[in-house]
Design an enzyme around this catalytic site. Structure first.
Site, PDB file in Angstrom:
ATOM      1  N   SER A 192       6.335   7.439  12.470  1.00 27.53           N
ATOM      2  CA  SER A 192       6.315   6.137  11.818  1.00 27.53           C
ATOM      3  C   SER A 192       7.189   5.123  12.540  1.00 27.53           C
ATOM      4  O   SER A 192       8.123   5.464  13.259  1.00 27.53           O
ATOM      5  CB  SER A 192       6.800   6.283  10.372  1.00 27.53           C
ATOM      6  OG  SER A 192       7.038   5.040   9.788  1.00 27.53           O
ATOM      7  N   ASP A 246       4.258  -1.333  10.879  1.00 28.28           N
ATOM      8  CA  ASP A 246       3.688  -0.034  10.549  1.00 28.28           C
ATOM      9  C   ASP A 246       3.136   0.540  11.839  1.00 28.28           C
ATOM     10  O   ASP A 246       2.487  -0.175  12.608  1.00 28.28           O
ATOM     11  CB  ASP A 246       2.575  -0.161   9.505  1.00 28.28           C
ATOM     12  CG  ASP A 246       2.112   1.203   9.009  1.00 28.28           C
ATOM     13  OD1 ASP A 246       1.424   1.898   9.777  1.00 28.28           O
ATOM     14  OD2 ASP A 246       2.433   1.573   7.865  1.00 28.28           O
ATOM     15  N   ARG A 278       9.177   3.215  11.015  1.00 27.38           N
ATOM     16  CA  ARG A 278      10.257   2.854  10.082  1.00 27.38           C
ATOM     17  C   ARG A 278      11.609   2.696  10.779  1.00 27.38           C
ATOM     18  O   ARG A 278      12.147   3.616  11.372  1.00 27.38           O
ATOM     19  CB  ARG A 278      10.324   3.858   8.932  1.00 27.38           C
ATOM     20  CG  ARG A 278      10.758   5.238   9.306  1.00 27.38           C
ATOM     21  CD  ARG A 278      10.558   6.209   8.157  1.00 27.38           C
ATOM     22  NE  ARG A 278       9.144   6.402   7.865  1.00 27.38           N
ATOM     23  CZ  ARG A 278       8.632   7.539   7.374  1.00 27.38           C
ATOM     24  NH1 ARG A 278       9.410   8.559   7.120  1.00 27.38           N
ATOM     25  NH2 ARG A 278       7.346   7.649   7.151  1.00 27.38           N
ATOM     26  N   ARG A 322      -1.300  12.076  10.413  1.00 25.66           N
ATOM     27  CA  ARG A 322      -0.081  12.854  10.682  1.00 25.66           C
ATOM     28  C   ARG A 322      -0.048  14.107   9.833  1.00 25.66           C
ATOM     29  O   ARG A 322      -0.478  14.112   8.687  1.00 25.66           O
ATOM     30  CB  ARG A 322       1.165  12.011  10.384  1.00 25.66           C
ATOM     31  CG  ARG A 322       1.306  10.847  11.343  1.00 25.66           C
ATOM     32  CD  ARG A 322       2.711  10.257  11.325  1.00 25.66           C
ATOM     33  NE  ARG A 322       2.744   9.216  12.315  1.00 25.66           N
ATOM     34  CZ  ARG A 322       3.059   7.947  12.061  1.00 25.66           C
ATOM     35  NH1 ARG A 322       3.401   7.579  10.853  1.00 25.66           N
ATOM     36  NH2 ARG A 322       3.042   7.053  13.025  1.00 25.66           N
ATOM     37  N   ASP A 376       0.803  -1.221   0.000  1.00 26.20           N
ATOM     38  CA  ASP A 376       0.000   0.000   0.000  1.00 26.20           C
ATOM     39  C   ASP A 376       0.839   1.275   0.000  1.00 26.20           C
ATOM     40  O   ASP A 376       0.385   2.315  -0.456  1.00 26.20           O
ATOM     41  CB  ASP A 376      -0.957   0.016   1.194  1.00 26.20           C
ATOM     42  CG  ASP A 376      -0.258  -0.243   2.524  1.00 26.20           C
ATOM     43  OD1 ASP A 376       0.982  -0.317   2.528  1.00 26.20           O
ATOM     44  OD2 ASP A 376      -0.953  -0.373   3.543  1.00 26.20           O
ATOM     45  N   HIS A 377       2.070   1.224   0.479  1.00 34.25           N
ATOM     46  CA  HIS A 377       2.868   2.445   0.645  1.00 34.25           C
ATOM     47  C   HIS A 377       3.560   2.915  -0.639  1.00 34.25           C
ATOM     48  O   HIS A 377       3.914   4.082  -0.754  1.00 34.25           O
ATOM     49  CB  HIS A 377       3.943   2.236   1.715  1.00 34.25           C
ATOM     50  CG  HIS A 377       3.421   2.351   3.106  1.00 34.25           C
ATOM     51  ND1 HIS A 377       2.432   1.542   3.595  1.00 34.25           N
ATOM     52  CD2 HIS A 377       3.740   3.201   4.117  1.00 34.25           C
ATOM     53  CE1 HIS A 377       2.177   1.868   4.852  1.00 34.25           C
ATOM     54  NE2 HIS A 377       2.952   2.867   5.183  1.00 34.25           N
TER      55      HIS A 377
END
Length: 750
Positions: A638, A161, A640, A443, A127-128
């Site tokens: 995030s 995520d 990440r 965000r 999806d990203h």
């Protein structure tokens, strides 16, 4: 769940893990599959019940719902030490979910582990990496998408995520983590989590009018701020819960990541049952009914903090700009914007993404749009719509919502993250141009959506975004203000109403699920050595057994430094599988306290100012180890882990801040870095970018024992300060080995 390999068994023995064949245990009493994609992976409410009973007898007190689910997944419920906010829990999650951008690094780390097969169900959702530009069909020609939902009441799910907590809307404990944590679970190793505190949010009254589920979390964010939920699970309860749809609860839990919460959760109720049945999982709903007592909090349970919100009195909110906790009632934001000099004219309204993209959300937005069309109006602002899944996209197309939104001026984008993650090929402004956008995302950090630091982004509900896009200004309050129709007559928008779920069944849309092979023994992953998007990982160097002497300060960060500042998304996402290439975005968004600029730091050797990544590479090439100095809540946003991998790859040794966001702090530990905090936050002011630092006490590194830091100023003077840490014994072993992955390999060889 495939049988563990001999390699995993040896690893578990070395870690002291209890030995049992999980798959055979699952089959003894299992009745209902976790998902229709995995008919042989069963929900274990019986095991959850057994573990809860053991813990309840030990603690001898009522349990919150969060405690029931978390403690119900303990590796050893009989002996595990349990103290909220203090002890580390060893947990057995039910499954792992990864998204395409973070999954690349997670899978590269799993490949590096040498393990042949995952030990729990693990999925990747694409999806990203889809860039929003022209519209869903055209954008999807450049990417493939897989969106599935695996949450259910009582599940313990970890995902790579930070918005994995979305699953809390279906009564699960769903936690965002870094890829290294996912590797632990996929390897069959107990996953460590600091025993979370529990913040209770008691809801009374009922939602009505323009007030939506999004307003609940916008209000909570204003109360708790972006770090008020750190180290805690936010647990919603009370009579007001029943007025919120299942997808509305998911919206609230999703955005809980923005207050630093470990996750958020709602108790199982008829709304969840209805949603499960409508999405083809009636068997799960029936099983959950049988175990409902374990899927709600005990009467009289204790919360570490309690917030009470009367939904009857809650007004529509809009938060921002630049931070998701700057809360304003919609009725007041225009006045505040005028006072602060924020642009009133709204350039773009954006709805959807993972936060607010349900059938109900799209229906309420369409209800607003339909009223405007009836009076001959279209959006004054640009307007984009991002459906939450292929199922939602197909269903709103069938039921006419998508067409209404197009007619009012909207563009329906691909069902993906799109602009929310910075995947937005924006053409209407130039970088540096001051402008305002309103979104229903989660965000709104500086440059988050379009890489423009002058974009003032506000977050609110989809229906408020739609109303504001029609009016074109922040000064419009749909509860009280009038619009002028094409015929010149004034009219007021009525509060939108829409079905919670489609009256007909959901349209599943395109089947994009890719089944794993029945026999994966012959599968291998080949990565071209010339690839610019994928790169196999090399082990990080082990600690040399010495204190860290004369560390150069790469940058002293001023103010907010999110993972977007540390490792930007947007166009950089295509390098998520190539550590060296993506390291070229290291800290390019962080503000240097020395000159007030982003991506401009002094090279201590040449005395020239240059980009942060270039300076870090210079230091690495010349054997100069370095450190970053940060402010409050460093690494929020995030999940990440590239924000931890990149500084490690380019020669960083420690990150010293006033405080850390939970996921980022863990990610740094996993990669062999030292996340340290000032014992006295005021010591941040004692350090200057031209100083050198020595960190002492590493030979006696121990849980709860501060480290000593010697600040060496250029004039020859020195100051000594103390640095705290949250390392436990296992995490200290990660540091000594060079990373958690290195430690895993060491244990394999024992």
């Amino acid at each position: 769940m495939a049988p563990y390999s001999l390699l995993v068994t040896r690893l578990q023995k070395a870690l002291g893990v209890r030995q049992y064949h999980v798959a055979s245990v699952l089959c003894q009493r299992a009745k209902v599959a976790m998902s229709h994609f995995e008919p042989n992976e069963y929900i274990r409410y019986d095991l959850l019940e057994k573990n809860i009973d053991i813990v309840r007898k030990r603690l001898n007190r009522p349990l919150t719902l969060s405690e029931k689910i978390v403690y119900g997944h303990l590796d050893d419920p009989a002996k595990q030490e349990i103290e909220r906010g203090k002890t580390y829990l060893r947990l057995r999650p039910d499954r792992v979910a990864m998204q395409d951008a973070t999954a690349q690094m997670a899978m590269l780390q799993f490949i590096s582990s040498g393990l042949p097969k995952v030990a729990v169900p693990s999925t990747i959702h694409c999806d990203h990496l889809i860039e929003a530009q022209l519209g869903g069909e055209k954008d999807l020609r450049r990417a493939k998408i897989i969106l599935e939902n695996y949450a259910y009441p009582g599940v313990l799910l970890i995902g790579t995520d930070s918005h994995t907590p979305n699953g809390g809307g279906l009564g699960g404990i769903c936690i965002g983590v870094g890829g290294a944590d996912a590797v632990d679970v996929m390897a069959g190793i107990p996953w460590e989590l600091k025993c979370p505190k529990v913040i209770g949010v008691k809801l009374t009254g009922s939602l009505s009018g323009w007030t939506s589920p999004k307003d609940v979390i916008l209000k909570v964010a204003g109360i708790l701020t972006v770090k008020g939920g750190t180290g805690a699970i936010v647990e919603y309860h009370g009579p007001g819960v029943d007025s919120i749809s299942c997808t509305g609860m998911a919206t609230i839990c999703n955005m809980g990541a923005e207050i630093g919460a470990t996750t958020s959760v709602f108790p199982y109720n008829h709304r969840m049952k209805k949603y499960l049945s409508k999405t083809g999982r009636e068997d799960i709903a029936k099983l959950a009914d049988e175990y409902k007592d374990h899927l709600v909090p005990d009467p009289g349970c204790h919360y570490d903090q309690l917030i009470e919100i009367n939904l009857n009195e809650l007004k529509p909110h809009i938060n921002g700009p630049f931070t998701p906790d700057l809360a304003h009632p919609v009725a007041e934001v225009g006045t505040v914007a005028e006072k602060e000099g924020w642009p009133l004219d709204i350039r773009v309204g954006l709805i959807g993404s993972c936060t607010n993209s349900s059938y109900e959300d799209m229906g309420r937005s369409a209800a607003v749009a339909k009223q405007a069309l009836a009076h001959g109006l279209k959006c004054k602002s640009q307007f984009t719509i991002t459906p939450g899944s292929e199922q939602i996209r197909a269903t709103i197309e069938r039921d006419g919502y998508a067409q209404i939104l197009r007619e009012v001026g909207g563009i329906v984008l691909a069902n993906a993250c799109g602009p929310c993650i910075g995947q937005w090929d924006r053409k209407d402004i130039k970088k540096g141009e001051k402008n305002t956008i309103v979104t229903s995302y989660n965000r709104n950090f500086t440059g988050r959506n379009d890489a423009n630091p002058e974009t003032h982004a506000f977050v609110t509900s989809p229906e408020i975004v739609t109303a504001l896009a029609i009016a074109g200004t922040l000064k419009f309050n749909p509860e009280t203000d009038f619009l002028t129709g094409k015929d010149g007559k004034k009219f007021k928008l009525e509060a939108p109403d829409a079905d919670e779920l489609p009256r007909a069944e959901f349209d599943p849309g395109q089947d994009t699920y890719q089944h794993p092979p029945k026999d994966s023994s012959g599968q291998r992953v080949d990565v071209s050595p010339t690839s610019q998007r994928l790169q196999l990982l090399e082990p990080f160097d082990k600690w040399d057994g010495k204190d860290l002497e004369d560390l150069q300060i790469l940058i002293k960060v001023k103010g907010k430094c999110t993972t977007d500042h540390i490792s930007a998304a947007g166009p950089w996402l295509k390098f998520r599988g190539h550590l060296d290439n993506i390291s070229n975005n290291l800290l390019i968004g962080a503000i240097n306290v020395e000159n007030g600029k982003a991506n401009s730091v002094r090279n201590a050797v040449t005395q020239e100012f240059g980009p942060v990544p270039d300076t870090a590479r210079y230091y690495k090439k010349h054997g100069i180890r370095w450190v970053v100095i940060g402010d409050e809540n460093y690494g929020e946003g995030s999940s990440r882990e590239h924000a931890a991998l990149e500084p490690r790859h380019l020669g960083g040794r420690a990150i010293i801040t006033k405080s850390f966001a939970r996921i980022h702090e863990t990610n740094l530990k996993k990669q062999g870095l030292l996340p340290l905090t000032f014992a006295d936050p005021a010591d941040y002011n004692k350090i200057h970018p031209v100083d050198k630092l020595t960190i002492q006490g590493l030979k006696d590194f121990a849980p709860g024992k501060p480290l000593k830091c010697i600040i060496k100023h250029p004039n020859g003077t020195q100051e000594t300060i103390l640095l705290n840490h949250t390392f436990n014994e296992t995490q200290i072993e990660w540091f000594r080995a060079g990373s958690a992955l290195n430690r895993m390999k060491e244990l394999q060889q024992q």
